[in-house]
Design an enzyme around this catalytic site. Structure first.
Site, short mmCIF file in Angstrom:
data_model
loop_
_atom_site.label_atom_id
_atom_site.label_comp_id
_atom_site.label_asym_id
_atom_site.label_seq_id
_atom_site.Cartn_x
_atom_site.Cartn_y
_atom_site.Cartn_z
N HIS A 85 0.85 -1.78 -0.19
CA HIS A 85 -0.19 -0.39 0.07
C HIS A 85 0.81 1.45 -0.28
O HIS A 85 0.53 1.88 -0.68
CB HIS A 85 -0.42 -0.17 1.04
CG HIS A 85 -1.95 -1.34 1.23
ND1 HIS A 85 -2.27 -1.75 2.85
CD2 HIS A 85 -2.26 -2.39 -0.13
CE1 HIS A 85 -2.55 -2.74 2.01
NE2 HIS A 85 -3.00 -2.64 0.56
N ASP A 99 -6.17 6.09 1.28
CA ASP A 99 -5.79 5.30 -0.04
C ASP A 99 -6.88 3.94 0.49
O ASP A 99 -8.14 4.57 1.64
CB ASP A 99 -4.29 4.42 0.32
CG ASP A 99 -4.77 3.31 1.52
OD1 ASP A 99 -5.70 3.22 1.98
OD2 ASP A 99 -3.33 3.12 1.78
N TRP A 110 -1.25 -6.34 -7.24
CA TRP A 110 -1.02 -5.44 -8.18
C TRP A 110 0.21 -4.73 -8.76
O TRP A 110 0.76 -4.18 -9.82
CB TRP A 110 -2.13 -4.46 -7.98
CG TRP A 110 -2.42 -3.36 -9.09
CD1 TRP A 110 -2.45 -2.16 -9.05
CD2 TRP A 110 -2.75 -3.86 -10.73
NE1 TRP A 110 -2.58 -1.92 -10.21
CE2 TRP A 110 -3.10 -2.72 -11.44
CE3 TRP A 110 -3.11 -5.34 -10.95
CZ2 TRP A 110 -3.60 -3.14 -12.87
CZ3 TRP A 110 -3.40 -5.81 -12.38
CH2 TRP A 110 -3.58 -3.84 -13.03
N ASN A 111 1.38 -4.51 -7.39
CA ASN A 111 2.55 -3.54 -7.64
C ASN A 111 3.40 -4.50 -8.36
O ASN A 111 3.82 -4.16 -10.07
CB ASN A 111 2.73 -3.26 -6.34
CG ASN A 111 2.78 -2.72 -5.87
OD1 ASN A 111 2.23 -1.01 -6.04
ND2 ASN A 111 1.96 -2.65 -4.50
N GLU A 133 4.71 -3.76 -12.19
CA GLU A 133 5.87 -3.64 -11.86
C GLU A 133 6.70 -4.12 -13.33
O GLU A 133 7.55 -4.33 -14.44
CB GLU A 133 6.98 -3.86 -11.26
CG GLU A 133 6.90 -3.00 -9.60
CD GLU A 133 7.13 -3.59 -9.20
OE1 GLU A 133 7.81 -4.35 -8.34
OE2 GLU A 133 6.53 -2.47 -7.30
N GLU A 136 -6.81 -9.64 -4.25
CA GLU A 136 -7.90 -9.33 -4.96
C GLU A 136 -6.99 -10.58 -6.16
O GLU A 136 -6.67 -10.44 -7.71
CB GLU A 136 -7.75 -8.43 -5.28
CG GLU A 136 -6.63 -7.31 -6.69
CD GLU A 136 -5.66 -6.37 -5.79
OE1 GLU A 136 -4.93 -7.52 -4.88
OE2 GLU A 136 -4.90 -6.19 -6.10
N1 UDP Z 1 9.29 -6.19 -3.11
C1 UDP Z 1 10.50 -6.03 -3.41
N2 UDP Z 1 10.99 -7.55 -3.27
C2 UDP Z 1 10.42 -8.98 -2.50
C3 UDP Z 1 9.07 -8.71 -2.68
C4 UDP Z 1 8.38 -7.96 -2.63
O1 UDP Z 1 10.74 -5.40 -3.58
O2 UDP Z 1 11.21 -9.28 -2.64
C5 UDP Z 1 8.29 -5.55 -3.71
C6 UDP Z 1 7.13 -5.05 -4.77
O3 UDP Z 1 8.32 -5.04 -6.04
C7 UDP Z 1 6.47 -4.68 -4.41
C8 UDP Z 1 6.10 -5.16 -3.02
O4 UDP Z 1 6.89 -5.09 -2.71
O5 UDP Z 1 6.64 -3.40 -5.09
C9 UDP Z 1 4.74 -6.23 -3.37
O6 UDP Z 1 3.60 -5.85 -3.24
P1 UDP Z 1 1.97 -6.27 -4.41
O7 UDP Z 1 1.05 -5.11 -4.20
O8 UDP Z 1 3.08 -6.94 -5.80
O9 UDP Z 1 2.06 -7.50 -3.80
P2 UDP Z 1 1.90 -7.40 -1.49
O10 UDP Z 1 2.65 -7.73 -0.99
O11 UDP Z 1 0.89 -6.60 -1.49
O12 UDP Z 1 0.93 -8.84 -1.83
#
Ligand code: UDP
Length: 471
Positions: free
Chosen positions: A18, A114, A363-364, A368, A384
């Site tokens: 987030h 947010d 989603w991030n 990416e 989601e």
């Molecule tokens: N991320 C990272 N290294 C890792 C795991 C995750 O930099 O080893 C970062 C990834 O680049 C992204 C965020 O953590 O920006 C994860 O966000 P995402 O929405 O994909 O998933 P969530 O962690 O919220 O389930």
């Protein structure tokens, strides 16, 4: 009349997933629109302030306020889900949000909350601030969220037990098995919180989305009708690659690999696998004989989002090899790298040697991958992510996925091997690779000056100015 000088406050809920898009929005407002931003970060005891991505400020227009950690232990059942926890934390943090806004100097004059911060609408109203909500995900998810109170009245029984798809006007239907986590059990507190949030979004002046208009135009339009407020797709807002010197050894290894030959495997900031699934994944990777970088966390039984509040905080989990099949690291010494807990993901996805991403479809991570033109193996776990996986495979055609959802059934090594080969082998993955590269260009266009996302943020800013002028 003089145009009012804007100063944004952005409220962020806990969790790397987030905070990252919130910070990117702050950066955009500062860099492209010279609007000062105060980011209010709700912190928890398990993710101390120093672990937040929002600690260092590189611009004097950016102020980051770490709100005092909220202690909600007495308000929560130990079995409460991540969504319930987030909602209860955000509610408990409202008094500190209010006092942080009142005590800020200069004082922000509009608020962007947010997706978990929508209850702050009361504070914005009290302080006379125009208010916007930032759904840090995609348009289809936003449609389901804002339409859920209608489904709540129409659908009888659990959503997951429905035999028909869930219909949302103007937008793709949602398969019952793909519903977001809060909709899995209508008797759980997280469901009531989710319905409430969806209703609240329509009371904001507008909804910002971390996507771009052309990625899913149908859902963006559907959201405009469902929520009946302006919708601003302003993405994809992704962070910059990690600085030079981050994990040099890993980057040097990547430098030596052929172009698009490495599969990056990671389940986001919070994802974990069961012990059995971890073993199958290890075998699948080994059998595929494709190069890989794998971010490994200790297996956990029960919840796939077990490390949501604690990952990314520098916690080390050095002995991960203990959880992998005997001899795995020796046998794959020349094939891949194991990274415990956390890897510099943007830097990896941005590297020319990377040709695929096995992702939990946060989603991030999805964005990416898209902005780096990397095709995916969609392995949804929570939140989601099942919808995201369906969108990536069935709408965009940039990913493959297991036949059965990983949360329902262990994905076996043979299927994993097959998926890895289908993405990584040059000829087989060609179609997906071409499509994802088109989307990469499309995303760049949307963000560029006069692109759809750039214009969308300009429109939101204009709306805000008009609102302040009319006071
Ligand atoms: N991320 C990272 N290294 C890792 C795991 C995750 O930099 O080893 C970062 C990834 O680049 C992204 C965020 O953590 O920006 C994860 O966000 P995402 O929405 O994909 O998933 P969530 O962690 O919220 O389930």
């Amino acid at each position: 009349m003089e145009t009012p000088v804007l100063h944004a406050a952005i409220l962020s809920s806990p969790g790397m997933g987030h905070q990252i898009p919130v910070l990117q929005l702050a950066n955009h407002l500062i860099t492209h629109h010279q609007i000062p931003v105060t980011v209010l970060v709700v912190t928890t005891h398990t993710s101390p302030p120093e672990s937040h991505p929002a600690t260092a400020s590189s611009s004097n227009l950016l102020r980051i306020v770490q709100l005092p950690p909220v202690d909600v232990s007495s308000l929560l059942d130990p079995t409460a889900t991540v969504v319930t926890r987030l909602c209860v934390m955000m509610r408990a943090a409202l008094p500190s949000v209010r006092s942080a806004l009142l005590n800020s100097s200069p004082r922000p004059n509009f608020l962007i909350a947010d997706l978990f911060g929508s209850e702050s609408i009361k504070i914005a109203d009290e302080l006379g601030m125009p208010k916007y909500v930032y759904i840090t995900s995609n348009a289809w998810f936003a449609c389901l969220t804002t339409y859920c109170d209608v489904l709540d009245k129409e659908v009888v029984g659990q959503y997951v037990d429905q035999t028909e798809v869930l219909r949302i006007p103007g937008c793709k239907p949602v398969r019952p098995e793909d519903v977001v986590d809060p909709m899995l059990d209508r008797n759980d507190q997280q469901y009531r919180e989710f319905v409430r949030m969806g209703i609240e979004y329509s009371f904001f002046r507008g909804i910002l989305l971390n996507t771009w208009e052309d990625l899913d135009r149908r859902s963006v339009d559907a959201l405009r009708s469902i929520a009946n407020v302006p919708v601003y797709p302003i993405g994809p807002l992704t962070r910059a690659a990690e600085p030079e010197g981050t994990n040099t050894e890993l980057m040097e290894w990547l430098d030596k690999q052929p172009v698009e030959s490495v599969l990056y495997v990671s389940f986001g900031s919070g994802g974990t696998l069961s012990s059995e699934q971890l073993t199958e994944l290890a075998w699948g990777l080994e059998m595929s004989q494709q190069r890989f970088i794998w971010v490994v966390r200790a297996p956990v039984g029960g919840h796939a989002d077990a490390s949501f509040f604690s990952s990314g905080n520098g916690a080390s989990n050095g002995g991960v090899a203990d959880f992998l099949p005997d001899g795995f690291t020796d046998r794959t010494r020349n094939l891949g790298l194991i990274v415990p807990m956390w890897a510099p993901q943007m830097k990896i996805l941005n590297h020319p040697s990377v040709g695929g991403f096995l992702t939990h479809c946060g989603w991030n991570s999805t964005l990416e991958s898209l902005v780096n033109g990397v095709p995916m193996i969609a392995w949804p776990l929570y939140a989601e992510q099942r919808m995201n996986a369906t969108f990536l495979t069935e709408e965009l055609g940039v990913a493959v996925r297991p036949k059965v959802l990983p949360m329902k059934k262990v994905v076996r090594r043979e299927e994993i091997e097959e998926m890895v080969r289908s993405v990584m082998e040059l000829e087989r993955g060609k179609g997906m690779r071409e499509r994802v590269k088109e989307l990469k260009v499309d995303a760049e266009k949307a963000l560029s000056k006069a692109g759809s996302s750039y214009n969308s943020l300009c429109e939101m800013i204009k709306d805000c100015q008009m609102r302040l002028e009319s006071r």
